[in-house]
Design a protein around this motif. Sequence first.
Motif, PDB file in Angstrom:
ATOM      1  N   LEU A 147       6.392   0.200 -31.199  1.00 17.40           N
ATOM      2  CA  LEU A 147       6.768   0.754 -32.500  1.00 17.40           C
ATOM      3  C   LEU A 147       5.860   0.268 -33.609  1.00 17.40           C
ATOM      4  O   LEU A 147       5.627   0.972 -34.584  1.00 17.40           O
ATOM      5  CB  LEU A 147       8.232   0.437 -32.812  1.00 17.40           C
ATOM      6  N   ARG A 148       5.357  -0.919 -33.472  1.00 18.21           N
ATOM      7  CA  ARG A 148       4.474  -1.446 -34.512  1.00 18.21           C
ATOM      8  C   ARG A 148       3.019  -1.444 -34.056  1.00 18.21           C
ATOM      9  O   ARG A 148       2.135  -1.811 -34.804  1.00 18.21           O
ATOM     10  CB  ARG A 148       4.890  -2.863 -34.924  1.00 18.21           C
ATOM     11  N   GLU A 149       2.820  -1.121 -32.774  1.00 26.32           N
ATOM     12  CA  GLU A 149       1.479  -0.982 -32.221  1.00 26.32           C
ATOM     13  C   GLU A 149       0.607  -2.218 -32.413  1.00 26.32           C
ATOM     14  O   GLU A 149      -0.524  -2.136 -32.898  1.00 26.32           O
ATOM     15  CB  GLU A 149       0.801   0.266 -32.790  1.00 26.32           C
ATOM     16  N   HIS A 150       1.170  -3.336 -32.071  1.00 26.43           N
ATOM     17  CA  HIS A 150       0.393  -4.584 -32.094  1.00 26.43           C
ATOM     18  C   HIS A 150      -0.287  -4.795 -30.750  1.00 26.43           C
ATOM     19  O   HIS A 150       0.167  -4.281 -29.730  1.00 26.43           O
ATOM     20  CB  HIS A 150       1.313  -5.779 -32.379  1.00 26.43           C
ATOM     21  N   THR A 151      -1.353  -5.579 -30.765  1.00 22.74           N
ATOM     22  CA  THR A 151      -2.039  -5.924 -29.524  1.00 22.74           C
ATOM     23  C   THR A 151      -1.289  -7.075 -28.843  1.00 22.74           C
ATOM     24  O   THR A 151      -0.436  -7.725 -29.452  1.00 22.74           O
ATOM     25  CB  THR A 151      -3.472  -6.394 -29.807  1.00 22.74           C
ATOM     26  N   TYR A 152      -1.630  -7.303 -27.578  1.00 24.27           N
ATOM     27  CA  TYR A 152      -1.048  -8.443 -26.866  1.00 24.27           C
ATOM     28  C   TYR A 152      -1.243  -9.728 -27.691  1.00 24.27           C
ATOM     29  O   TYR A 152      -0.349 -10.553 -27.815  1.00 24.27           O
ATOM     30  CB  TYR A 152      -1.741  -8.669 -25.525  1.00 24.27           C
ATOM     31  N   GLU A 153      -2.463  -9.881 -28.208  1.00 27.96           N
ATOM     32  CA  GLU A 153      -2.812 -11.120 -28.903  1.00 27.96           C
ATOM     33  C   GLU A 153      -1.991 -11.289 -30.186  1.00 27.96           C
ATOM     34  O   GLU A 153      -1.533 -12.390 -30.508  1.00 27.96           O
ATOM     35  CB  GLU A 153      -4.304 -11.149 -29.240  1.00 27.96           C
ATOM     36  N   GLU A 154      -1.830 -10.198 -30.924  1.00 27.29           N
ATOM     37  CA  GLU A 154      -1.046 -10.279 -32.155  1.00 27.29           C
ATOM     38  C   GLU A 154       0.415 -10.586 -31.850  1.00 27.29           C
ATOM     39  O   GLU A 154       1.051 -11.374 -32.554  1.00 27.29           O
ATOM     40  CB  GLU A 154      -1.147  -8.952 -32.929  1.00 27.29           C
ATOM     41  N   ILE A 155       0.934  -9.966 -30.793  1.00 23.34           N
ATOM     42  CA  ILE A 155       2.330 -10.227 -30.416  1.00 23.34           C
ATOM     43  C   ILE A 155       2.488 -11.692 -30.037  1.00 23.34           C
ATOM     44  O   ILE A 155       3.472 -12.348 -30.410  1.00 23.34           O
ATOM     45  CB  ILE A 155       2.755  -9.312 -29.248  1.00 23.34           C
ATOM     46  N   ALA A 156       1.502 -12.212 -29.303  1.00 19.40           N
ATOM     47  CA  ALA A 156       1.555 -13.621 -28.909  1.00 19.40           C
ATOM     48  C   ALA A 156       1.615 -14.510 -30.146  1.00 19.40           C
ATOM     49  O   ALA A 156       2.353 -15.500 -30.179  1.00 19.40           O
ATOM     50  CB  ALA A 156       0.326 -13.964 -28.070  1.00 19.40           C
ATOM     51  N   GLU A 157       0.866 -14.134 -31.159  1.00 16.78           N
ATOM     52  CA  GLU A 157       0.840 -14.929 -32.382  1.00 16.78           C
ATOM     53  C   GLU A 157       2.174 -14.827 -33.130  1.00 16.78           C
ATOM     54  O   GLU A 157       2.706 -15.823 -33.623  1.00 16.78           O
ATOM     55  CB  GLU A 157      -0.296 -14.430 -33.274  1.00 16.78           C
ATOM     56  N   ILE A 158       2.702 -13.622 -33.210  1.00 18.81           N
ATOM     57  CA  ILE A 158       3.964 -13.421 -33.926  1.00 18.81           C
ATOM     58  C   ILE A 158       5.107 -14.159 -33.235  1.00 18.81           C
ATOM     59  O   ILE A 158       5.916 -14.822 -33.883  1.00 18.81           O
ATOM     60  CB  ILE A 158       4.300 -11.910 -34.015  1.00 18.81           C
ATOM     61  N   LEU A 159       5.159 -14.056 -31.914  1.00 13.37           N
ATOM     62  CA  LEU A 159       6.280 -14.648 -31.181  1.00 13.37           C
ATOM     63  C   LEU A 159       6.011 -16.083 -30.745  1.00 13.37           C
ATOM     64  O   LEU A 159       6.874 -16.714 -30.144  1.00 13.37           O
ATOM     65  CB  LEU A 159       6.606 -13.788 -29.954  1.00 13.37           C
ATOM     66  N   ASP A 160       4.807 -16.559 -31.030  1.00 16.31           N
ATOM     67  CA  ASP A 160       4.428 -17.918 -30.647  1.00 16.31           C
ATOM     68  C   ASP A 160       4.539 -18.105 -29.129  1.00 16.31           C
ATOM     69  O   ASP A 160       5.186 -19.042 -28.645  1.00 16.31           O
ATOM     70  CB  ASP A 160       5.307 -18.940 -31.390  1.00 16.31           C
ATOM     71  N   LEU A 161       3.942 -17.178 -28.413  1.00 14.93           N
ATOM     72  CA  LEU A 161       3.976 -17.218 -26.949  1.00 14.93           C
ATOM     73  C   LEU A 161       2.543 -17.089 -26.422  1.00 14.93           C
ATOM     74  O   LEU A 161       1.685 -16.516 -27.101  1.00 14.93           O
ATOM     75  CB  LEU A 161       4.768 -16.022 -26.401  1.00 14.93           C
ATOM     76  N   PRO A 162       2.296 -17.580 -25.208  1.00 16.36           N
ATOM     77  CA  PRO A 162       0.984 -17.327 -24.602  1.00 16.36           C
ATOM     78  C   PRO A 162       0.809 -15.824 -24.334  1.00 16.36           C
ATOM     79  O   PRO A 162       1.797 -15.123 -24.082  1.00 16.36           O
ATOM     80  CB  PRO A 162       1.042 -18.103 -23.284  1.00 16.36           C
TER      81      PRO A 162
END
Lengths: 169, 196
Positions: free
Chosen positions: B161-176
């Motif tokens: 829905l927000r069309e984030h990349t894997y890397e951006e999602i990792a940053e937002i959720l603080d996950l690898p």
Amino acid sequence: MIEPRLPCDHDPDELQLYVDGAASAPRQAAVAARLPVCASCREELQLLLSLDALTRSLPAVAEPAGFTASVLDRLPVRTPAFRVGWRDAAIAASLLVVLVGLHHTLGPLLPVLSDDLTLAWLDPTRSLEVLVIQDASPVWLGLVQAAFWGLVGLAIALAARAVASLWQV
Amino acid sequence: MCDDLAARASTLFPSIGGTGAGALDADAPLVRQSRDGDRDAFAALVSRHQRSVFNLAFRLLGNYDDASDAAQETFLIAWRRLDSFREEARFSTWLYRIAYNVCLKRLELRRRDGSAGEADLAGEPAPTESAGTQAERRVLVAEGIATLPLKYRAVVVLFYLREHTYEEIAEILDLPVGTVKTHLFRARQLLKEALR
């Protein structure tokens, strides 16, 4: 509940990376080459594409009317300069501590600081002259002088900025 | 047929890649003005991101009013903490991270209070006879997302829905990044089951 493998025993995660365009070039090519001969992979890919298209087509829900105004009504007054001012003041204080330390540590290298305090603090040229006469390395002493007066200047600048910031608040 | 599928895959989903931290963030000037206390600049930021933040909260919380409160709280926190935003990431990434944490806190409170927080799929098209199977499948997907475990739901919402990349999602959720991929893949498996 979750089907970890495809009937063809190919890795379903690899297919998802393929769909996302995130697989390495060789793996991307391997999946592309496999599709014409693997019905299970084709079916899985079709399902993935369908799912992705459906998910992306979900409509955005509108936020309540007047949302921005509601947020702005609740905003407290920002005082960013106050925080910056205290940070600068802390840095300036730290620098002054370093300077005092330098004064004590390098006293023998900077005899002007102990011999003639009144003039030496204000006249780096004179202090350098005294040091050169004492047969010290002029390059080294010049660097020490430059660093010393540079730190003094930086501390004064930061302290001035801190005072100015606090004054604004 | 296979070529057609592959072509659809490549056009629908362009390559995933990092955007470069803080690169060309269109919000940067407004953020700097907001830091100086410029409320109009911040209003522009709110206006620009409110739909995204609200929808993220709505998909995570499943309730319209809760989502509205959470989105407002997100912007208030952002305003207060603007000094801590270092522009090493995009402003939106930082904002979604705040929104995600606000939602997590609300879900935790709900859990403690024992209130399930009724699912509210406002905005979803109701399936009707004339709407056909596509709309019905869309509702199934929306319901499927709403019932995913939170860790999967967050990744799905940010990815689709927000069309984030894997890397951006990792940053937002603080996950690898690897965990983000795993969550996304497992979420898709669950959603596919809902569609079968």
